[in-house]
Each structure stands twice: as structure tokens, then as C-alpha cells.
Design a protein around this motif. Structure first.
Motif, PDB file in Angstrom:
ATOM      1  N   ASN A 142     -79.114  -3.262 -37.046  1.00 41.52           N
ATOM      2  CA  ASN A 142     -79.181  -4.688 -37.279  1.00 41.52           C
ATOM      3  C   ASN A 142     -78.535  -4.754 -38.778  1.00 41.52           C
ATOM      4  N   MET A 143     -77.451  -5.521 -38.930  1.00 48.54           N
ATOM      5  CA  MET A 143     -76.955  -5.795 -40.247  1.00 48.54           C
ATOM      6  C   MET A 143     -77.389  -7.009 -41.057  1.00 48.54           C
ATOM      7  N   MET A 144     -78.451  -6.820 -41.632  1.00 48.36           N
ATOM      8  CA  MET A 144     -79.239  -7.821 -42.538  1.00 48.36           C
ATOM      9  C   MET A 144     -79.160  -9.191 -41.489  1.00 48.36           C
ATOM     10  N   ASN A 145     -79.727  -8.968 -40.437  1.00 48.83           N
ATOM     11  CA  ASN A 145     -79.871 -10.067 -39.869  1.00 48.83           C
ATOM     12  C   ASN A 145     -78.778 -11.107 -39.562  1.00 48.83           C
ATOM     13  N   THR A 146     -77.408 -10.475 -39.774  1.00 46.07           N
ATOM     14  CA  THR A 146     -76.333 -11.338 -39.399  1.00 46.07           C
ATOM     15  C   THR A 146     -75.597 -10.893 -38.163  1.00 46.07           C
ATOM     16  N   SER A 147     -75.688  -9.596 -37.656  1.00 47.01           N
ATOM     17  CA  SER A 147     -74.864  -9.187 -36.718  1.00 47.01           C
ATOM     18  C   SER A 147     -75.272  -7.749 -36.264  1.00 47.01           C
ATOM     19  N   LEU A 148     -75.024  -7.554 -34.819  1.00 45.50           N
ATOM     20  CA  LEU A 148     -75.323  -6.332 -34.228  1.00 45.50           C
ATOM     21  C   LEU A 148     -74.218  -5.510 -34.567  1.00 45.50           C
ATOM     22  N   VAL A 149     -74.035  -4.340 -35.201  1.00 47.83           N
ATOM     23  CA  VAL A 149     -72.967  -3.351 -35.459  1.00 47.83           C
ATOM     24  C   VAL A 149     -73.160  -2.026 -34.965  1.00 47.83           C
ATOM     25  N   LEU A 150     -72.114  -1.578 -34.595  1.00 50.21           N
ATOM     26  CA  LEU A 150     -72.019   0.124 -34.168  1.00 50.21           C
ATOM     27  C   LEU A 150     -71.573   0.916 -35.477  1.00 50.21           C
ATOM     28  N   ALA A 151     -72.416   1.814 -35.655  1.00 50.83           N
ATOM     29  CA  ALA A 151     -72.235   2.365 -37.206  1.00 50.83           C
ATOM     30  C   ALA A 151     -71.247   3.629 -36.651  1.00 50.83           C
ATOM     31  N   LEU A 152     -70.322   4.120 -37.368  1.00 46.64           N
ATOM     32  CA  LEU A 152     -69.533   5.263 -37.598  1.00 46.64           C
ATOM     33  C   LEU A 152     -69.736   6.075 -38.597  1.00 46.64           C
ATOM     34  N   ILE A 153     -69.796   7.408 -38.365  1.00 50.07           N
ATOM     35  CA  ILE A 153     -69.736   8.360 -39.526  1.00 50.07           C
ATOM     36  C   ILE A 153     -68.700   9.239 -39.457  1.00 50.07           C
ATOM     37  N   PRO A 154     -68.131   9.998 -40.538  1.00 49.17           N
ATOM     38  CA  PRO A 154     -67.155  10.987 -40.563  1.00 49.17           C
ATOM     39  C   PRO A 154     -67.879  12.162 -39.822  1.00 49.17           C
ATOM     40  N   ILE A 155     -67.257  13.012 -39.372  1.00 48.66           N
ATOM     41  CA  ILE A 155     -67.739  14.191 -38.538  1.00 48.66           C
ATOM     42  C   ILE A 155     -68.019  15.632 -39.541  1.00 48.66           C
ATOM     43  N   ASN A 156     -67.403  15.456 -40.632  1.00 47.03           N
ATOM     44  CA  ASN A 156     -67.776  16.391 -41.700  1.00 47.03           C
ATOM     45  C   ASN A 156     -67.203  15.942 -43.061  1.00 47.03           C
ATOM     46  N   GLU A 157     -67.616  16.686 -43.955  1.00 47.04           N
ATOM     47  CA  GLU A 157     -67.205  16.493 -45.522  1.00 47.04           C
ATOM     48  C   GLU A 157     -65.551  16.140 -45.668  1.00 47.04           C
ATOM     49  N   GLU A 158     -64.827  17.015 -44.940  1.00 50.28           N
ATOM     50  CA  GLU A 158     -63.341  16.795 -44.990  1.00 50.28           C
ATOM     51  C   GLU A 158     -62.743  15.461 -44.576  1.00 50.28           C
ATOM     52  N   GLU A 159     -63.412  15.049 -43.580  1.00 51.80           N
ATOM     53  CA  GLU A 159     -63.001  13.668 -42.866  1.00 51.80           C
ATOM     54  C   GLU A 159     -63.596  12.410 -43.673  1.00 51.80           C
ATOM     55  N   HIS A 160     -64.726  12.851 -44.382  1.00 53.18           N
ATOM     56  CA  HIS A 160     -65.627  12.018 -45.146  1.00 53.18           C
ATOM     57  C   HIS A 160     -64.603  11.649 -46.368  1.00 53.18           C
ATOM     58  N   ASN A 161     -64.058  12.662 -47.072  1.00 56.59           N
ATOM     59  CA  ASN A 161     -63.209  12.509 -48.181  1.00 56.59           C
ATOM     60  C   ASN A 161     -62.060  11.814 -47.963  1.00 56.59           C
ATOM     61  N   LYS A 162     -61.474  12.022 -46.709  1.00 55.90           N
ATOM     62  CA  LYS A 162     -59.998  11.246 -46.355  1.00 55.90           C
ATOM     63  C   LYS A 162     -60.414   9.776 -46.373  1.00 55.90           C
ATOM     64  N   LEU A 163     -61.627   9.491 -45.646  1.00 58.29           N
ATOM     65  CA  LEU A 163     -61.947   8.189 -45.406  1.00 58.29           C
ATOM     66  C   LEU A 163     -62.245   7.512 -47.017  1.00 58.29           C
ATOM     67  N   PHE A 164     -63.236   8.216 -47.786  1.00 63.09           N
ATOM     68  CA  PHE A 164     -63.576   7.619 -48.870  1.00 63.09           C
ATOM     69  C   PHE A 164     -62.404   7.431 -49.923  1.00 63.09           C
ATOM     70  N   LYS A 165     -61.384   8.223 -49.929  1.00 65.52           N
ATOM     71  CA  LYS A 165     -60.201   8.135 -50.656  1.00 65.52           C
ATOM     72  C   LYS A 165     -59.417   7.053 -50.585  1.00 65.52           C
ATOM     73  N   LEU A 166     -59.357   6.421 -49.120  1.00 66.23           N
ATOM     74  CA  LEU A 166     -58.865   5.306 -48.831  1.00 66.23           C
ATOM     75  C   LEU A 166     -59.683   4.109 -49.573  1.00 66.23           C
ATOM     76  N   TYR A 167     -61.071   4.114 -49.266  1.00 69.04           N
ATOM     77  CA  TYR A 167     -61.696   3.152 -49.672  1.00 69.04           C
ATOM     78  C   TYR A 167     -61.853   2.935 -51.058  1.00 69.04           C
ATOM     79  N   ASN A 168     -61.488   3.989 -51.917  1.00 66.32           N
ATOM     80  CA  ASN A 168     -61.558   3.903 -53.437  1.00 66.32           C
ATOM     81  C   ASN A 168     -60.465   3.272 -53.606  1.00 66.32           C
ATOM     82  N   LEU A 169     -59.442   3.526 -52.783  1.00 69.85           N
ATOM     83  CA  LEU A 169     -57.729   2.799 -53.238  1.00 69.85           C
ATOM     84  C   LEU A 169     -58.071   1.431 -53.224  1.00 69.85           C
ATOM     85  N   VAL A 170     -58.653   0.803 -52.189  1.00 71.80           N
ATOM     86  CA  VAL A 170     -58.895  -0.631 -52.147  1.00 71.80           C
ATOM     87  C   VAL A 170     -60.021  -1.304 -52.993  1.00 71.80           C
TER      88      VAL A 170
END
Length: 239
Positions: free
Chosen positions: A137-165
């Protein structure tokens, strides 16, 4: 500063749990839903821009199957159904408002700033390996499906893109990767419907699905309501 993989997991595991949670005995929708939906649960005009990973056909079919199950079993819990073509994983929110004139300058400058960031830090053509965590439950606004990176390397790739934006527009809340399945009924719903929804979601949450996303499907989008998204450009520029 980039959130570490360990800290990321510690944070999301506090609210992404196998058992779906509601905080009251009757569902009280977030008032922000009134900006996006009419009382009859249809979409209102709601404007903004965002950066998202589009999903492939197979992934959209998986999400559609989950959504169909939710609407078949508990239709009174939700607003008008999202078009499967719009299913995506949000990388970074930017601007939004019910009145276009209120954010027209933001939309203009967000696009320019993002293009500037892309010239400074060219994005690689690569995939990021994720897996589903839990529907929550996303703050009583929506029902969402969470995704997580499978390991630290994939996490770092994702968050590098996030930090760019993030350099385009900094947000006041942390990044929680997810796919929106359905928006809740802004009129609320009964205790019996809540219990039925809890049962269905808890059954779905017993399974984990591998989910690979790609920078080749990473888009800057603008939207006119929660069901109408327009691709403006890919973040992966032509070499």
C-alpha cells in the motif's frame, strides 16, 4: 550521496512486507486522490513529467494478469483501470499539478536540464537485474508492486541513473522502485472488501518474479492524467 544497498534494503523492508498492511479498520483514502480522480472513479486531468523504465510485452502481460485478478475479486477497492500500455517502473518523479499553467515553466526547464545532464554523463546501453519484492500500500493512494535490484552491483547501476535525474530536480523522499498496479477508490471501501483484498494480495506475495529493466527503454515522459503518458525522448542517446 548514493544510498548503499544495505541501507536501501533496511529501509524498504520496514514497509514492504509479505502481509499487506492497512492502518485503520476502514480504508481512508489519501486526499491527493481527489486531484487525480472524480467521485465516479474516472481520471481527471493531471499534468506533469517523469522519468520511467518502460516494460516489455511479456512484463506488461505479467502485470496485467495480476491487475485482472485484483479487479475481478475486489473491483470496489479501485479507480478506473490503468491501460496496460502505461505500465512502467518509475525512476524519478519530476513535476505534477492539476493545473497545467502552474507547472508549465517547470516542464520546460526540466526537459532542458535533463538534456544537459545527459550530455555531461552519457548513459550506457545496459540492463539492470531486478526481482519483485511485495505488493504494498503506497500511502493509501495506490497498490504497487515493489522491485529490488538483485545485488549491490545492480543497485549501483540503478542509483547512478537516479542520481543523474536527481540533479534535475531533487526530491524530498527516497527512491522506492515500484510499478503502480491500481489507484484506490477515492471514496474508500468497506472492511469486508479490505479483508478480501488482503487475502488476495497475500497469496500473490508468496511468489517472486525476475524482472530485467533496460536503459534502452528509459524515457522522459509527460502526462496529462494517470492513464496518458507521452514519450518525449529516450535517455539513451544515439551513439
Amino acid at each position: 550521496m548514493m544510498e548503499t544497498y544495505i541501507n536501501f534494503l533496511e529501509r524498504i523492508n520496514k514497509f514492504e512486507t509479505k502481509e499487506l498492511c492497512f492502518y485503520e479498520n476502514t480504508f481512508k483514502p489519501n486526499k491527493s486522490l481527489n486531484d487525480k480522480f472524480y467521485v465516479d472513479k474516472s481520471f481527471k486531468n493531471f499534468y506533469g513529467d517523469t522519468v520511467v523504465f518502460d516494460l516489455n510485452v511479456e512484463q506488461k502481460n505479467i502485470i496485467s494478469t495480476i491487475v485482472e485478478c485484483l479487479y475481478t475479486e475486489t473491483p470496489n477497492c479501485f479507480c478506473q483501470k490503468l491501460n496496460p500500455d502505461t505500465f512502467h517502473m518509475t525512476l524519478h518523479d519530476l513535476s505534477n499539478n492539476c493545473v497545467l499553467d502552474n507547472i508549465s515553466n517547470d516542464l520546460f526547464f526540466n526537459e532542458i536540464k535533463l538534456l544537459h545532464e545527459l550530455r555531461k554523463a552519457k548513459i550506457k546501453n545496459e540492463t539492470i537485474k531486478m526481482k519483485t519484492n511485495y505488493i504494498f500500500n503506497m500511502m493509501n493512494t495506490s497498490l504497487v508492486l515493489a522491485l529490488i535490484p538483485i545485488n549491490e552491483e545492480e543497485h549501483n547501476k540503478l542509483f547512478k541513473l537516479y542520481n543523474l535525474v536527481e540533479n534535475v530536480k531533487s526530491l524530498s523522499y527516497p527512491f522506492t522502485p515500484h510499478i503502480t498496479l491500481a489507484y484506490f477508490n477515492p471514496n474508500g471501501f468497506s472492511f469486508s472488501n479490505m479483508n478480501k483484498l488482503l487475502r488476495i494480495v497475500n497469496e500473490i506475495n508468496s511468489k517472486t518474479i525476475d524482472f530485467e529493466i533496460s536503459t534502452n527503454k528509459l524515457f522522459y515522459q509527460k502526462f496529462t492524467d494517470m492513464n496518458t503518458y507521452i514519450n518525449v525522448f529516450k535517455l539513451l542517446q544515439n551513439e
